[in-house]
Design a protein around this motif. Structure first.
Motif, mmCIF file in Angstrom:
data_model
loop_
_atom_site.group_PDB
_atom_site.id
_atom_site.type_symbol
_atom_site.label_atom_id
_atom_site.label_comp_id
_atom_site.label_asym_id
_atom_site.label_seq_id
_atom_site.Cartn_x
_atom_site.Cartn_y
_atom_site.Cartn_z
ATOM 1 N N ARG A 125 0.975 -1.254 -0.059
ATOM 2 C CA ARG A 125 -0.066 0.018 0.093
ATOM 3 C C ARG A 125 0.792 1.199 -0.026
ATOM 4 O O ARG A 125 0.311 2.290 -0.197
ATOM 5 C CB ARG A 125 -0.760 0.021 1.173
ATOM 6 N N ALA A 126 2.140 1.245 0.305
ATOM 7 C CA ALA A 126 3.008 2.477 0.215
ATOM 8 C C ALA A 126 3.726 2.781 -0.859
ATOM 9 O O ALA A 126 4.527 3.594 -0.690
ATOM 10 C CB ALA A 126 4.026 1.981 1.674
ATOM 11 N N GLY A 127 3.177 2.047 -1.931
ATOM 12 C CA GLY A 127 4.367 2.583 -3.121
ATOM 13 C C GLY A 127 3.791 3.710 -3.938
ATOM 14 O O GLY A 127 4.399 4.026 -5.111
ATOM 15 N N ALA A 128 2.498 4.314 -3.670
ATOM 16 C CA ALA A 128 2.127 5.401 -4.622
ATOM 17 C C ALA A 128 2.955 6.399 -4.969
ATOM 18 O O ALA A 128 3.559 7.056 -3.818
ATOM 19 C CB ALA A 128 0.758 5.726 -4.190
ATOM 20 N N ARG A 129 3.424 6.901 -6.135
ATOM 21 C CA ARG A 129 4.318 8.027 -6.489
ATOM 22 C C ARG A 129 3.463 9.290 -6.946
ATOM 23 O O ARG A 129 2.458 9.049 -7.648
ATOM 24 C CB ARG A 129 5.126 7.319 -7.261
ATOM 25 N N ILE A 130 3.887 10.341 -6.731
ATOM 26 C CA ILE A 130 3.154 11.567 -7.177
ATOM 27 C C ILE A 130 3.112 11.458 -8.833
ATOM 28 O O ILE A 130 4.086 10.961 -9.535
ATOM 29 C CB ILE A 130 4.312 12.749 -6.978
ATOM 30 N N GLY A 131 1.942 11.760 -9.201
ATOM 31 C CA GLY A 131 1.686 11.447 -10.723
ATOM 32 C C GLY A 131 0.960 10.245 -11.102
ATOM 33 O O GLY A 131 0.284 10.246 -12.265
ATOM 34 N N ASP A 132 1.069 9.206 -10.018
ATOM 35 C CA ASP A 132 0.204 8.120 -10.559
ATOM 36 C C ASP A 132 -1.285 8.304 -10.550
ATOM 37 O O ASP A 132 -1.957 9.021 -9.680
ATOM 38 C CB ASP A 132 0.476 6.968 -9.198
ATOM 39 N N THR A 150 1.934 0.344 -8.903
ATOM 40 C CA THR A 150 2.896 1.032 -7.971
ATOM 41 C C THR A 150 2.567 0.748 -6.506
ATOM 42 O O THR A 150 3.320 0.579 -5.691
ATOM 43 C CB THR A 150 3.302 2.473 -8.220
ATOM 44 N N ALA A 151 1.458 0.921 -6.169
ATOM 45 C CA ALA A 151 0.952 0.555 -4.752
ATOM 46 C C ALA A 151 -0.603 -0.338 -5.027
ATOM 47 O O ALA A 151 -1.177 -0.286 -6.273
ATOM 48 C CB ALA A 151 0.325 1.606 -3.987
ATOM 49 N N MET A 152 -0.701 -1.235 -4.100
ATOM 50 C CA MET A 152 -2.110 -2.006 -4.271
ATOM 51 C C MET A 152 -2.672 -2.544 -2.831
ATOM 52 O O MET A 152 -1.752 -2.784 -2.180
ATOM 53 C CB MET A 152 -1.888 -3.146 -5.430
ATOM 54 N N MET A 153 -3.877 -2.438 -2.700
ATOM 55 C CA MET A 153 -4.469 -2.895 -1.432
ATOM 56 C C MET A 153 -6.075 -3.479 -1.729
ATOM 57 O O MET A 153 -6.293 -3.069 -2.782
ATOM 58 C CB MET A 153 -4.311 -1.919 -0.210
ATOM 59 N N ASP A 154 -6.294 -4.069 -0.799
ATOM 60 C CA ASP A 154 -7.787 -4.436 -1.169
ATOM 61 C C ASP A 154 -8.678 -3.624 -0.243
ATOM 62 O O ASP A 154 -8.363 -3.078 0.876
ATOM 63 C CB ASP A 154 -8.269 -5.991 -0.990
ATOM 64 N N TYR A 182 -7.183 6.709 2.054
ATOM 65 C CA TYR A 182 -6.457 7.711 3.224
ATOM 66 C C TYR A 182 -5.526 6.824 3.501
ATOM 67 O O TYR A 182 -4.360 7.551 3.625
ATOM 68 C CB TYR A 182 -7.437 7.770 4.355
ATOM 69 N N ARG A 183 -5.436 5.488 4.055
ATOM 70 C CA ARG A 183 -4.370 4.931 4.529
ATOM 71 C C ARG A 183 -3.423 4.719 3.271
ATOM 72 O O ARG A 183 -2.196 4.527 3.766
ATOM 73 C CB ARG A 183 -4.976 3.275 4.854
ATOM 74 N N MET A 184 -3.634 4.285 2.056
ATOM 75 C CA MET A 184 -2.611 4.420 1.032
ATOM 76 C C MET A 184 -1.716 5.395 0.879
ATOM 77 O O MET A 184 -0.606 5.530 0.777
ATOM 78 C CB MET A 184 -3.482 3.713 -0.294
ATOM 79 N N ALA A 185 -2.430 6.724 0.990
ATOM 80 C CA ALA A 185 -1.863 8.148 0.920
ATOM 81 C C ALA A 185 -1.127 8.232 1.987
ATOM 82 O O ALA A 185 0.373 8.483 1.658
ATOM 83 C CB ALA A 185 -2.979 9.087 0.668
#
Lengths: 289, 289
Positions: free
Chosen positions: B138-145, B192-196, B206-209
């Protein structure tokens, strides 16, 4: 539905031939050149632990009893997952968890925490890596094998009574059982059959003989017991988490253990105690209904 | 002790740096050249399922919600261990277990069955093998994704209400949720990030961000919902087990999914819904206390 009926029904499901773990044994799974060993045990408040008990000890026992299942497979623990129901004594529970995980050097990998009411059911899954394959099972005893057990039986029973009666004696054998991991590693390459003693020595010998399709004859006087006046109680009470194993004749055990009997051709009973045939598991230990 | 406090205390234990799984994520473990993914979820009677509910559906959901955790890691399930408390509806429970294990082709490996009184806590451990490494988190989101979600949100909520009110509508989305395993495999190499989504879409975004140290801005009107009149309820109710994921700009999703927003530089709030800053997870979904 009784537990026996439930497990029998599970075993009829078409997909579950690999489900050896459904009767106390751990599950064994090949993966990436390694052999995984997996076990899950639950403890219910009022059944597997006293509501008044120190939750630090409950945490210890929850982990140690699962590690004991890995020990019986000669497996090295690689982690545990906790299924926790919140309640009284959670701070103590965490302290006990830290004790037991630190003692065995095993990491907590994850799990789930839920709110609940009433009697709590705590679950733990332990994952291990086999140190030797084929992984020992309860079904491997062969005619002529010598039957051994580690440690002293009945110590947990005395510990339980100490706790129940509030006496000053040492209850550690009941509250903080030890998993025989080192013994399990050393025995895995040699033992023809191995299991941990959780429900009572005689019952577990009965099960080993039954699974191995042999009879096992034991000499009850040879079993090291915590109270010689109450020998039969010590042999049937359970909760000691010692290792029961068989070795071929002439193989000397590499760990401290006592020879208590021998595997013989399958007779009309799976178990003979001091020459007496035992044809029924009733009364031999803690029987799941 | 609250669940949040309990988990915080677990995280302070010295050995448990690997315990990512303590907050809904599955645990990831390297072993023998493979990457294991492990998850354990518990369901409490009266909290996670209605006492009146068909136990076949409860069995289905217990397995499917754990498989959903594997799906979010792009993992292929290799087996489950069951922690079962005996009680009413056990025959139905086994029938539902057969349904769900057959549907997903997953074997039961073992577990434990115990007797218990009162509200039952059922536990399940699922073990999977990663199809792609590094395993998405869940922690992999990057700016622009770009931020995507599969399926339609709120269907489980409507199913729950159908069941609660005894109406004739279809309650399947609540009673027999589907784990998005195929989507998880296809997305693992790209996301880049994924969660259920288990506790409510907005809460999980919110948690992913928060975990990714970005802000995520979503356009609520873009989210496919089961009831457009109750859009915000659909976005916060939970239990849908869809996949929430991010892809780099220009990467087209290989599965059916809807773009609902974008990751931006970390602002003063983790989440912006239709331009409104959300600085607190309260009210966004099912918050564990």
């Amino acid at each position: 539905m009784t537990e026996t009926e439930f497990i029998a029904a599970l075993r009829k499901l078409p997909l579950h031939k690999a489900a050896r773990g459904l009767a106390d044994d751990a599950a064994v799974l090949e993966m990436g050149g390694e052999t995984l060993v997996l076990t899950h045990d639950a403890m219910v408040e009022g059944r597997h632990f006293l509501p008044s008990q120190d939750m630090a000890d409950v945490a210890w026992k929850l982990v140690a009893t699962n590690l004991s299942d890995l020990a019986a497979k000669g497996a090295e623990p690689i982690g545990v997952l906790l299924g926790h129901v919140l309640g009284e004594g959670d701070t103590d529970f965490i302290a006990g968890l830290e004790d037991v995980l630190s003692h065995y050097g095993v990491p907590l990998l994850g799990g789930d925490t839920v709110a609940g009411d009433g009697a709590r059911t705590l679950g733990l899954t332990a994952i291990g890596k086999a140190s030797y394959t084929p992984v020992p099972s309860r079904a491997g005893a062969r005619i002529g094998d010598a039957v051994y057990v580690t440690g002293t039986l009945g110590a947990a029973m005395l510990g339980f009574e100490t706790l129940r009666d509030g006496s000053d004696n040492d209850a550690t054998a009941y509250t903080r059982p030890m998993a025989r991991l080192a013994e399990g590693y050393d025995l895995a390459p040699l033992a023809t059959a191995m299991m941990d003693v959780s429900d009572g020595l005689l019952l577990d010998i009965y099960r080993m003989a039954d699974a191995s399709e042999v009879s096992i004859a034991i000499d009850s006087a040879k079993v090291p017991v915590a109270d010689v006046e109450r020998r039969m109680e010590c042999l049937t009470w359970g909760d000691d988490y010692e290792l029961l194993f068989t070795l071929p004749g002439g193989t000397f055990p590499p760990v401290a253990a006592t020879q208590i009997g021998r595997a013989e051709p399958k007779g009309f009973a799976p178990l003979f105690v001091d020459g007496e045939a035992i044809t029924n598991p009733q009364g031999l230990g803690y029987l799941h209904q």
